[in-house]
Scaffold this active site. Sequence first.
Site, PDB file in Angstrom:
ATOM      1  N   ASN A  42       0.492 -45.792   6.106  1.00 38.95           N
ATOM      2  CA  ASN A  42       0.230 -47.126   6.037  1.00 38.95           C
ATOM      3  C   ASN A  42       1.156 -47.933   5.177  1.00 38.95           C
ATOM      4  OD1 ASN A  42      -0.960 -45.710   4.076  1.00 38.95           O
ATOM      5  ND2 ASN A  42      -2.502 -47.276   3.663  1.00 38.95           N
ATOM      6  N   ILE A  43       1.453 -49.339   5.680  1.00 40.92           N
ATOM      7  CA  ILE A  43       2.323 -50.188   4.909  1.00 40.92           C
ATOM      8  C   ILE A  43       1.565 -51.509   4.583  1.00 40.92           C
ATOM      9  CG2 ILE A  43       4.661 -51.206   4.759  1.00 40.92           C
ATOM     10  CD1 ILE A  43       5.337 -49.153   7.137  1.00 40.92           C
ATOM     11  N   GLU A  44       1.141 -51.606   3.241  1.00 43.46           N
ATOM     12  CA  GLU A  44       0.467 -52.827   3.119  1.00 43.46           C
ATOM     13  C   GLU A  44       1.167 -54.034   2.585  1.00 43.46           C
ATOM     14  OE1 GLU A  44      -2.564 -51.619   0.095  1.00 43.46           O
ATOM     15  OE2 GLU A  44      -3.678 -50.512   1.548  1.00 43.46           O
ATOM     16  N   CYS A  53      -1.389 -49.989   9.788  1.00 43.16           N
ATOM     17  CA  CYS A  53      -1.870 -48.599   9.511  1.00 43.16           C
ATOM     18  C   CYS A  53      -1.059 -47.434   9.747  1.00 43.16           C
ATOM     19  CB  CYS A  53      -2.801 -48.479  10.742  1.00 43.16           C
ATOM     20  SG  CYS A  53      -4.546 -49.373  10.073  1.00 43.16           S
ATOM     21  N   GLU A  55      -1.132 -44.875  11.869  1.00 37.78           N
ATOM     22  CA  GLU A  55      -1.266 -44.436  13.048  1.00 37.78           C
ATOM     23  C   GLU A  55      -0.309 -45.424  14.096  1.00 37.78           C
ATOM     24  OE1 GLU A  55      -3.832 -44.975  11.251  1.00 37.78           O
ATOM     25  OE2 GLU A  55      -5.437 -43.930  11.704  1.00 37.78           O
ATOM     26  N   CYS A  90      -8.821 -46.745  12.894  1.00 39.41           N
ATOM     27  CA  CYS A  90      -9.526 -48.228  12.943  1.00 39.41           C
ATOM     28  C   CYS A  90      -9.422 -48.383  14.316  1.00 39.41           C
ATOM     29  CB  CYS A  90      -8.964 -49.060  12.225  1.00 39.41           C
ATOM     30  SG  CYS A  90      -7.440 -49.861  12.597  1.00 39.41           S
ATOM     31  N   CYS A  93      -6.211 -49.399  15.751  1.00 39.92           N
ATOM     32  CA  CYS A  93      -5.379 -48.214  16.323  1.00 39.92           C
ATOM     33  C   CYS A  93      -5.774 -47.518  17.570  1.00 39.92           C
ATOM     34  CB  CYS A  93      -4.954 -47.283  15.117  1.00 39.92           C
ATOM     35  SG  CYS A  93      -4.149 -47.936  13.685  1.00 39.92           S
TER      36      CYS A  93
END
Length: 144
Positions: A42-44, A53, A55, A90, A93
């Site tokens: 994940n890359i916020e 996310c 995935e 989620c 995804c």
Amino acid sequence: MTDLDLMRLAEQAREKAYAPYSGFRVGAALLSKTGRVYLGCNIENAAYTPTNCAERTAFFKAVSEGERNFEAIAIVGGQGDSISRLCAPCGVCRQVMVEFCSPDFRVLLGNCEQLQATTLGELLPLSFSPKNLREREADNDENV
Ligand code: THU
């Protein structure tokens, strides 16, 4: 590539997670039908909504490299340094998976100690998929 091998790779992918806002770190390992594995984390983002996310990171890496057929994905997630018993993908995804995968696409959840296998069909039944648009095209053709 065993399920456990794929789960181990998801745990490695999780180490790259960029999650300074939630602290919830996720890793994914996506196995293509050609036998290649694509890792994702994940890359916020400070603006929150651009967050990607793990995935989807894995899927978008794979598709951008020319892969469209997939066998399985392993997903691990958890707060900080701990890995949860189960981190289910989620809804967004799941929808991305439906774009490229059939209902028997395998989704491996949990961690290397407790691995749980499910399928995309179980996670997103009655989904809206590319098939729906093709049906509509076929209907239109009939009406021409
Ligand atoms: N997240 C994922 O990467 N995959 C999931 O399946 C669930 C949620 C991420 C998004 C966000 O960076 C953090 O976990 C908390 O929601």
